[in-house]
Motif scaffolding. Sequence first.
Motif, PDB file in Angstrom:
ATOM      1  N   THR A  35      15.219   8.526  -0.848  1.00 50.18           N
ATOM      2  CA  THR A  35      14.461   8.260  -0.224  1.00 50.18           C
ATOM      3  C   THR A  35      14.254   6.600   0.096  1.00 50.18           C
ATOM      4  O   THR A  35      13.581   5.740   0.731  1.00 50.18           O
ATOM      5  N   SER A  90      14.350   6.691  -8.657  1.00 53.14           N
ATOM      6  CA  SER A  90      14.132   7.955  -8.007  1.00 53.14           C
ATOM      7  C   SER A  90      14.279   7.876  -6.518  1.00 53.14           C
ATOM      8  O   SER A  90      14.668   8.818  -6.039  1.00 53.14           O
ATOM      9  N   CYS A 145      11.584   1.358   6.793  1.00 58.82           N
ATOM     10  CA  CYS A 145      10.279   0.875   7.143  1.00 58.82           C
ATOM     11  C   CYS A 145      10.181  -0.449   6.825  1.00 58.82           C
ATOM     12  O   CYS A 145       9.424  -1.134   7.543  1.00 58.82           O
ATOM     13  N   LEU A 155      13.830   1.624   3.015  1.00 53.32           N
ATOM     14  CA  LEU A 155      14.404   0.546   3.848  1.00 53.32           C
ATOM     15  C   LEU A 155      14.377   0.250   5.187  1.00 53.32           C
ATOM     16  O   LEU A 155      14.417  -0.429   5.855  1.00 53.32           O
ATOM     17  N   ALA A 169       0.843  -1.310  -0.043  1.00 54.96           N
ATOM     18  CA  ALA A 169       0.138   0.131   0.055  1.00 54.96           C
ATOM     19  C   ALA A 169       1.001   1.301  -0.079  1.00 54.96           C
ATOM     20  O   ALA A 169       0.581   2.256  -0.470  1.00 54.96           O
ATOM     21  N   ALA A 170       1.916   1.088   0.742  1.00 55.10           N
ATOM     22  CA  ALA A 170       3.000   2.221   0.907  1.00 55.10           C
ATOM     23  C   ALA A 170       3.444   2.567  -0.532  1.00 55.10           C
ATOM     24  O   ALA A 170       3.698   3.712  -0.931  1.00 55.10           O
ATOM     25  N   THR A 194      14.638   5.864   3.590  1.00 52.16           N
ATOM     26  CA  THR A 194      13.318   6.011   4.335  1.00 52.16           C
ATOM     27  C   THR A 194      12.484   4.255   3.911  1.00 52.16           C
ATOM     28  O   THR A 194      12.196   3.770   4.742  1.00 52.16           O
ATOM     29  N   THR A 226      16.980  10.509  -4.941  1.00 57.39           N
ATOM     30  CA  THR A 226      16.484  11.570  -3.967  1.00 57.39           C
ATOM     31  C   THR A 226      16.627  11.108  -2.448  1.00 57.39           C
ATOM     32  O   THR A 226      16.446  11.541  -1.265  1.00 57.39           O
ATOM     33  N   THR A 276       0.923   4.273  -2.566  1.00 58.53           N
ATOM     34  CA  THR A 276       0.998   5.919  -2.232  1.00 58.53           C
ATOM     35  C   THR A 276       1.871   6.802  -2.815  1.00 58.53           C
ATOM     36  O   THR A 276       1.752   7.741  -3.293  1.00 58.53           O
ATOM     37  N   LYS A 277       3.191   5.881  -2.679  1.00 52.38           N
ATOM     38  CA  LYS A 277       4.298   6.672  -3.013  1.00 52.38           C
ATOM     39  C   LYS A 277       4.387   7.121  -4.436  1.00 52.38           C
ATOM     40  O   LYS A 277       4.508   7.976  -4.918  1.00 52.38           O
ATOM     41  N   LEU A 278       3.703   5.947  -5.196  1.00 50.03           N
ATOM     42  CA  LEU A 278       3.815   6.079  -6.747  1.00 50.03           C
ATOM     43  C   LEU A 278       2.838   7.446  -7.130  1.00 50.03           C
ATOM     44  O   LEU A 278       3.261   8.279  -7.974  1.00 50.03           O
ATOM     45  N   SER A 318       1.617   9.779  -5.266  1.00 45.51           N
ATOM     46  CA  SER A 318       1.760  11.165  -4.654  1.00 45.51           C
ATOM     47  C   SER A 318       2.731  11.853  -5.338  1.00 45.51           C
ATOM     48  O   SER A 318       3.287  13.166  -4.942  1.00 45.51           O
ATOM     49  N   VAL A 319       3.478  11.539  -6.594  1.00 44.43           N
ATOM     50  CA  VAL A 319       4.485  12.215  -7.141  1.00 44.43           C
ATOM     51  C   VAL A 319       3.926  12.396  -8.653  1.00 44.43           C
ATOM     52  O   VAL A 319       3.183  11.644  -9.452  1.00 44.43           O
TER      53      VAL A 319
END
Lengths: 247, 310
Positions: free
Chosen positions: A85, A79, A92, A90, A2-3, A88, A83, A6-8, A10-11
């Motif tokens: 991220t 990306s 999580c 890994l 799900a994360a 972040t 960036t 969301t990430k995909l 939200s950009v």
Amino acid sequence: MAAEWTKLWSVRSTWWTLLAAVLTMAATSAQLAIYARNANTDDDPANNPGVVGVGEIVAGSLELTQYVVLALGLFAITSEFTTGTIRTTLRCTPSRGRVLAAKAVVVGAVTFGLGLLLGTVGAVTARPVLGEWGRAPLGGTVADVVAAAAYLALIGVLALGLAAALRGAVLALTVLFALLMIVPLSLQEPDITVLTRIADAFPGVAGNHFLAGDTEPYPAAAGLLVLAAWTAAALALGRWALARRDA
Amino acid sequence: MITIRALTKRFGDVTAVDDLTVEIRPGQVTGFLGPNGAGKSTTMRMVLGLDRPTAGQSLVNGRDYRTLRHPLHEVGALLDATGVHPARSGVAHLRAMARSNGVPARRVTEVLDLVGLDARAAGKPGRALSLGMGQRLGIAGALLGDPPVLLLDEPVNGLDPDGVRWIRGFTRRLADEGRTVLVSSHLMSEMQQTADRVVVMGRGRLVADAPLAELIAARPAASVRIRGPEPAALAALGDRLAAEGATVTTDGGGMSVAGSTAGRVGDLAHEMGVRLHELAPVAPSLEEAFLELTADSVEYAAGATGGGTR
Ligand SMILES: Nc1ncnc2c1ncn2[C@@H]1O[C@H](COP(=O)(O)OP(=O)(O)O)[C@@H](O)[C@H]1O
Ligand SMILES: [Mg+2]
């Protein structure tokens, strides 16, 4: 997972990529349809290739459009490297396998969905342009569109795995370009059976055999399997690299 | 609880962390100190499973970070790089983190409140965040899973005085709640008011691991400054003190007495009838203690700060 979803979304660049893919598809299939029409204007009707199925146009258009779709798979991970991220991500989800699997599912689902959309766009664009030289039997066209979607999903995930292993988008794209086009094309060029057979084992060629519904040199389904094996190998390589390297 | 055992990390020729063994306990703020390039960030990245140790091991609550399924419930961390996508808003960043660890979405609003970020600031894309806002967002992320262990890498970097005070109070509160709080800094003075314990690194090695008070007390340099109008009488007093074993140094119009106490110096001055205008105990600052400790391990000259940060 799900994360990743969301990430995909939200950009904003994700949306631009989708738009670019649709436009490329429409343009390419219109162009191919025009070629198909023009090819049928020979004075000697015997030279005409005749009526073309829109499925063929769709498959042909993917040759170019696939690179836009590949970008989705590539950027899903590069990306994160550029960036920072990835740290972040890994943190999580420390399991590299799970991170890559989640990304693969999301990229696969999105590129499959996109493939359905693109196939439809291609077919809808090509049909009126082809006019009397086109044919679009419902069942066959739907099957072609689904096949195109499956092809794009596998290619997208292949790109993801390769990018995870190679880290840089440019490097990964170069390697993909070589795998999908340059190497198999140069193998096919001299028209030596052995080399052509080797080329048949490359992912792009295998994908094309699958899309074209070929029976030679192997059944269409085998083409799909060969492509899927490449995708699985790329993911395994990506996972290994993620676990070994510092983030 | 963070357990670090014989942890070593080499980048090519550089040994960033050299055989580090230390334990970070719950219920207190542990200051993680060392000059730039000492290996603090690298140690933290290894604890978080980001960098692979060359040798050794680190455990959080007895487990290897890489084996945790939902680590945000175990360890919260703020790293020197924010890890926010430049085009993604702070809220979306936190939401993605929350979803990956089964943290309910409402917790995102809660932690944003906790760190004092309003909806407008949290809605900005990563690239538009100021350093201070980025730090707050990072801390919000660290708190998402309400973890018992927190690692904050240079959290006061880029914060205004208000923010610095806020961090101090905040880390204090987290430790008082019984959590393990590890806060790194290259400035000892930042820790003087917050840390209960300090772990000092220099060139990748452990230099000190002690309660803050002990580290200060261990400094022999505690001294007493005296000044008076009669140089001759003052000199006589100095001689008496030296005879008692104190170390006396004269400096323009006064003296500095080490190895004695203000009480003893005052009593003696009274006994000898020496007039004093100043009698002041001078506590060594933590910064001095720190500089002394790491004196032989400073990798970069003072002018080259930032050279080793990442
Ligand atoms: N990814 C890296 N590659 C090469 N050298 C690194 C890397 N990360 C850190 N270093 C080096 O390791 C040492 C320790 O760095 P770091 O952990 O950032 O120290 P600190 O956080 O205490 O300032 C420095 O010499 C730094 O240059
Ligand atoms: Mg650092």
